[in-house]
Design a protein around this motif. Structure first.
Motif, PDB file in Angstrom:
ATOM      1  N   VAL A  74       0.836  -1.202   0.000  1.00 24.50           N
ATOM      2  CA  VAL A  74       0.000   0.000   0.000  1.00 24.50           C
ATOM      3  C   VAL A  74       0.872   1.254   0.000  1.00 24.50           C
ATOM      4  N   GLY A  75       1.985   1.205   0.746  1.00 30.81           N
ATOM      5  CA  GLY A  75       2.887   2.354   0.811  1.00 30.81           C
ATOM      6  C   GLY A  75       3.628   2.618  -0.487  1.00 30.81           C
ATOM      7  N   VAL A  76       3.650   1.629  -1.379  1.00 27.90           N
ATOM      8  CA  VAL A  76       4.221   1.832  -2.717  1.00 27.90           C
ATOM      9  C   VAL A  76       3.173   2.447  -3.636  1.00 27.90           C
ATOM     10  N   MET A  77       1.925   2.041  -3.454  1.00 30.60           N
ATOM     11  CA  MET A  77       0.838   2.510  -4.304  1.00 30.60           C
ATOM     12  C   MET A  77       0.419   3.942  -3.967  1.00 30.60           C
ATOM     13  N   ILE A  78       0.516   4.288  -2.681  1.00 29.00           N
ATOM     14  CA  ILE A  78       0.072   5.600  -2.203  1.00 29.00           C
ATOM     15  C   ILE A  78       1.267   6.355  -1.622  1.00 29.00           C
ATOM     16  N   LYS A  79       1.422   7.610  -2.009  1.00 27.46           N
ATOM     17  CA  LYS A  79       2.406   8.490  -1.373  1.00 27.46           C
ATOM     18  C   LYS A  79       1.698   9.223  -0.236  1.00 27.46           C
ATOM     19  N   ASP A  80       2.198   9.013   0.980  1.00 26.98           N
ATOM     20  CA  ASP A  80       1.523   9.533   2.160  1.00 26.98           C
ATOM     21  C   ASP A  80       1.362  11.046   2.106  1.00 26.98           C
ATOM     22  N   GLN A  81       0.098  11.476   2.280  1.00 25.54           N
ATOM     23  CA  GLN A  81      -0.309  12.878   2.281  1.00 25.54           C
ATOM     24  C   GLN A  81      -0.030  13.580   0.949  1.00 25.54           C
ATOM     25  N   GLU A  82       0.204  12.777  -0.088  1.00 24.52           N
ATOM     26  CA  GLU A  82       0.338  13.301  -1.447  1.00 24.52           C
ATOM     27  C   GLU A  82      -0.785  12.749  -2.328  1.00 24.52           C
ATOM     28  N   THR A  83      -0.937  11.412  -2.343  1.00 15.87           N
ATOM     29  CA  THR A  83      -2.042  10.789  -3.094  1.00 15.87           C
ATOM     30  C   THR A  83      -2.958   9.982  -2.167  1.00 15.87           C
ATOM     31  N   GLY A  84      -2.748  10.113  -0.885  1.00 14.08           N
ATOM     32  CA  GLY A  84      -3.573   9.424   0.099  1.00 14.08           C
ATOM     33  C   GLY A  84      -3.012   9.656   1.484  1.00 14.08           C
ATOM     34  N   TYR A  85      -3.531   8.904   2.453  1.00  9.51           N
ATOM     35  CA  TYR A  85      -3.155   9.118   3.853  1.00  9.51           C
ATOM     36  C   TYR A  85      -2.931   7.747   4.482  1.00  9.51           C
ATOM     37  N   LEU A  86      -1.691   7.474   4.907  1.00  4.66           N
ATOM     38  CA  LEU A  86      -1.325   6.161   5.439  1.00  4.66           C
ATOM     39  C   LEU A  86      -1.393   6.152   6.962  1.00  4.66           C
ATOM     40  N   ILE A  87      -1.903   5.039   7.499  1.00  5.77           N
ATOM     41  CA  ILE A  87      -2.037   4.896   8.954  1.00  5.77           C
ATOM     42  C   ILE A  87      -1.587   3.496   9.365  1.00  5.77           C
ATOM     43  N   ASN A  88      -1.422   3.318  10.670  1.00  2.51           N
ATOM     44  CA  ASN A  88      -1.193   1.988  11.223  1.00  2.51           C
ATOM     45  C   ASN A  88      -2.535   1.338  11.554  1.00  2.51           C
ATOM     46  N   TYR A  89      -2.487   0.047  11.797  1.00  2.00           N
ATOM     47  CA  TYR A  89      -3.705  -0.726  12.065  1.00  2.00           C
ATOM     48  C   TYR A  89      -4.151  -0.502  13.509  1.00  2.00           C
ATOM     49  N   GLU A  90      -4.612   0.730  13.775  1.00  2.30           N
ATOM     50  CA  GLU A  90      -5.044   1.107  15.125  1.00  2.30           C
ATOM     51  C   GLU A  90      -6.324   1.925  15.034  1.00  2.30           C
ATOM     52  N   THR A  91      -7.244   1.664  15.949  1.00  2.89           N
ATOM     53  CA  THR A  91      -8.508   2.407  15.970  1.00  2.89           C
ATOM     54  C   THR A  91      -8.263   3.905  16.104  1.00  2.89           C
TER      55      THR A  91
END
Length: 394
Positions: A326-343
């Motif tokens: 997912v981190g290869v497909m999406i650039k964090d805060q550029e083409t999406g927003y990446l998070i950890n598996y936490e509520t």
């Protein structure tokens, strides 16, 4: 003379068998269909064998692909609950007998000797490796992070089968790297990384279909199987917290699975039935993605998730757990927003999308030419090359 030419032409084709359990809506099934629709029918004579003739996609194979199956799907069973249960028991016994007896399964397959047999997922590994056709080349497709806790009961069988293949295809570089990191001494066959192809034009066309109106206000959509590994139980908790704090929004999940009852009970317990909506399966999920404001993927584990690519093609701002590629497909805060598996991180990311128009404007701008990063023809050419190279070794 003409018939003789046809016979010779057919003999020159490479006979390929795909083995799979069933065709419920899912990422692996979409990948299989994509490959089948794009392998050159002039080069390959393709058969798909399903254990169960079941699932929304069971009739979506291209016309030149032969489909055989060992048992009927639930769709063909009686609506009477008692008869339905009896049919399930009978099917389970019948399938066990067929899988154990090569004479029966080979007869259903027309006693055809295939040049190449393919397991599109680890659940079909043993069927391909234990085929009665010892001369065929065997390919395993692997889509899973080997270190995920829920996969551990199956790891012993996966590892046992791995060295028996002639070629392993990973759907992402990270999936391959994790295998070698955790099992460096395993005897690996020849390997390739082939990411999943994206039918860009088809996605856009299907996304234009009309659907029922989505809820008013900001809508997050997710598409996936209702499995504990998909993280929807955490997403419900994050949603409830935002609602209680006065952040009006809705979440719509397209998909079905074994967690439907548990998730429905959790939604009811939190009294969010009006704002967290489980739609069930849809043959065409793309209009829901297109008509929503945002896409969210709360999974504990993924490989190279097709749904992320589909949401990118439809230019939706995405919140996704940073798992697999997912981190290869999406650039964090550029083409999406990446998070950890936490509520807590799901909560914070959704709150960010609901309150930060500048970030969303930047992401939407960066998504305008996102489809340029997908090269489907290269993917199909790579798969054909793998098949042809293996065939030459026969």
């Amino acid at each position: 003379m003409y018939n003789k030419y046809l016979v010779n032409h057919e003999k020159n084709k490479i006979n390929v068998l795909f083995r799979h359990r069933s065709m419920e809506m899912g990422g692996v099934e979409k990948v299989v269909l994509s490959i089948l629709h794009n392998l050159d029918p002039e080069k390959f004579d393709i058969t798909v064998c399903l254990n169960l003739n079941q699932g929304e996609l069971r009739n979506e194979f291209p016309a030149h692909v032969k489909k055989v199956y060992f048992t009927e799907g639930k769709e063909d069973f009686s609506k009477n609950p008692l008869i339905h249960k009896l049919q399930l028991v009978r099917r389970r016994l019948m399938l066990a007998r067929i899988l154990k007896n090569h004479k029966v399964s080979d007869r259903i397959l027309g006693n055809k000797k295939f040049d190449i047999e393919i397991a599109p997922t680890y659940s079909a590994f043993s069927s391909v490796i234990n085929s009665s056709n010892k001369a065929s080349k065997k390919i395993g497709w692997f889509h899973s992070e080997i270190n995920v806790l829920s996969l551990q009961p199956l790891v012993a069988d996966i590892l046992k089968n791995f060295p028996e293949f002639d070629h392993i295809i990973y759907c992402s570089q990270k999936i391959k790297d994790l295998m070698h990191e955790h099992y460096p001494d395993l005897k690996y066959p020849q390997e390739s990384v082939v990411i999943n192809a994206i039918p860009i034009d088809e996605i856009k066309q299907k996304a234009a279909e009309k659907i029922e109106a989505l809820p008013e206000g900001p809508v997050f959509v997710s598409v996936g199987r209702l499995h504990s590994r998909k993280g929807y139980h955490k997403l419900i908790d994050a949603h409830k917290r935002l609602i209680d704090e006065g952040f009006h929004h809705s979440i719509v999940v397209v998909g079905s699975g074994e967690e439907m009852k548990n998730l429905t009970d959790q939604i009811s317990k939190h009294s969010v039935q009006e704002t967290f909506i489980l739609l069930g399966n849809r043959m065409n999920p793309y209009p829901y993605v297109k008509n929503a404001d945002y896409f969210i993927l709360p999974s504990e584990s993924e490989a190279w998730p097709l749904v992320i690519a589909e949401a990118l093609i439809l230019q939706k701002p995405i919140i996704a757990t940073n798992t697999g590629d997912v981190g290869v497909m999406i650039k964090d805060q550029e083409t999406g927003y990446l998070i950890n598996y936490e509520t807590d991180e799901m909560y914070s990311a959704m709150k960010k999308f609901l309150t930060d128009p500048e970030l969303l404007s930047k992401i939407r701008k960066n998504l305008e030419n996102i489809e340029d990063q997908f090269d489907n023809q290269k993917i199909f050419d790579t798969v054909e090359s793998i098949l042809e190279d293996l065939y030459q070794k026969n």
